[in-house]
Design an enzyme around this catalytic site. Structure first.
Site, PDB file in Angstrom:
ATOM      1  N   ASP A  96       0.854  -1.490   0.068  1.00 42.63           N
ATOM      2  CA  ASP A  96      -0.077   0.246   0.117  1.00 42.63           C
ATOM      3  C   ASP A  96       0.718   1.628  -0.215  1.00 42.63           C
ATOM      4  O   ASP A  96       1.527   1.396   0.699  1.00 42.63           O
ATOM      5  CB  ASP A  96      -1.378   0.324   1.026  1.00 42.63           C
ATOM      6  CG  ASP A  96      -1.211   1.453   1.357  1.00 42.63           C
ATOM      7  OD1 ASP A  96      -2.112   1.732   0.343  1.00 42.63           O
ATOM      8  OD2 ASP A  96      -2.318   2.042   2.814  1.00 42.63           O
TER       9      ASP A  96
ATOM     10  N   GLU B 191      -1.248  -1.403  -4.657  1.00 38.79           N
ATOM     11  CA  GLU B 191      -2.404  -0.513  -5.115  1.00 38.79           C
ATOM     12  C   GLU B 191      -2.901   0.413  -6.000  1.00 38.79           C
ATOM     13  O   GLU B 191      -1.230   0.679  -5.917  1.00 38.79           O
ATOM     14  CB  GLU B 191      -2.839  -0.258  -4.042  1.00 38.79           C
ATOM     15  CG  GLU B 191      -4.958   0.554  -3.676  1.00 38.79           C
ATOM     16  CD  GLU B 191      -5.147   1.294  -2.544  1.00 38.79           C
ATOM     17  OE1 GLU B 191      -5.284  -0.274  -1.495  1.00 38.79           O
ATOM     18  OE2 GLU B 191      -5.097   1.672  -2.223  1.00 38.79           O
TER      19      GLU B 191
ATOM     20  N   ASP C  32      -1.991   1.136   7.833  1.00 37.34           N
ATOM     21  CA  ASP C  32      -0.831   0.916   6.388  1.00 37.34           C
ATOM     22  C   ASP C  32      -1.404  -0.778   5.866  1.00 37.34           C
ATOM     23  O   ASP C  32      -0.790  -1.482   5.221  1.00 37.34           O
ATOM     24  CB  ASP C  32      -0.072   1.906   5.911  1.00 37.34           C
ATOM     25  CG  ASP C  32      -0.137   3.330   5.718  1.00 37.34           C
ATOM     26  OD1 ASP C  32      -1.208   3.531   5.644  1.00 37.34           O
ATOM     27  OD2 ASP C  32       0.638   4.656   6.167  1.00 37.34           O
TER      28      ASP C  32
END
Length: 172
Positions: A8, A67, A139
C-alpha cells in the site's frame, strides 16, 4: 505454496504485508510500514526503495500485489503517491517478480464484499481472514488486504479456467 507481497504505497508511510498461500487458508508471514523520515522528497523515495528491496531480500516473495493510484481532490498528493508507488515498483521489478495491480475498490470488494467499504471494515476483515488478534497498523492492514485480494483473484481465475476446460471437454 506461494508467497505474496502486498504493498500500500504512500510517501510518508508505505505499508507492506506478506502472506503464504496454504491449503487450509492464507497465513501471515510479516507486515509493517516503511516510515520515511526525510523532509526532502527524493530521499523519502529512496527510503521506500531501499525498504522494499530489504523486504524482498529477507522474505523472498513469489509475486507482488500493489494498489493503484487514484486521483482524488489534491493533484499534488496524487503525484507524490504515484512517485512513491513507482519507487516501490522499481524495488520489486529489479528482482524479477511478477506484478499485479488492483484498484482500491477491487481490494475492498474482494475483502469486504463492497467496493465502497471504509478502512476500518477492511482492517476488520483482514484480521478475520488471517486469524489475527490485536491492533493492525492501518497501512500494513491495507497492504495485507491487497495481498489477499490478489490471492482471491488468482483462486477465482483458476476455478473459472478449470470450469471452462471441464465444459469444453464435455462438449467434445
Amino acid at each position: 505454496m506461494t508467497r505474496i507481497l502486498g504493498i500500500d504505497p504512500g510517501s510518508r508511510s508505505t505499508g507492506y504485508g506478506l502472506i503464504d498461500t496454504r491449503p487450509n487458508g492464507p497465513s501471515l508471514v510479516a507486515c509493517g510500514c516503511i516510515r520515511t523520515e526525510s523532509d526532502t522528497f527524493p530521499y523519502r523515495l529512496k527510503q521506500i526503495y531501499d525498504g522494499i528491496v530489504d523486504i524482498v531480500r529477507q522474505y523472498q516473495p513469489d509475486e507482488l500485489a500493489i494498489e493503484q493510484v487514484f486521483m482524488h481532490k489534491n493533484a499534488d498528493s496524487a503525484l507524490k503517491l504515484g512517485q512513491a508507488r513507482g519507487a516501490a515498483l522499481c524495488a520489486v521489478l529489479v528482482s524479477g517478480l511478477p506484478v499485479h495491480e488492483y484498484a482500491a475498490r477491487q481490494v475492498k470488494q474482494a475483502i469486504v464484499g463492497r467496493g465502497g467499504a471504509d478502512k476500518t471494515q477492511v482492517q476488520h476483515m483482514v484480521k478475520i481472514l488471517l486469524n489475527l488478534s490485536g491492533t493492525l497498523q492501518a497501512d500494513a492492514g491495507d497492504a495485507l488486504g491487497v495481498a489477499l485480494c490478489h490471492l482471491h483473484t488468482q483462486e477465482t481465475t483458476r476455478r473459472i479456467e478449470q470450469m471452462t476446460r471441464k465444459v469444453a471437454g464435455a462438449r467434445l
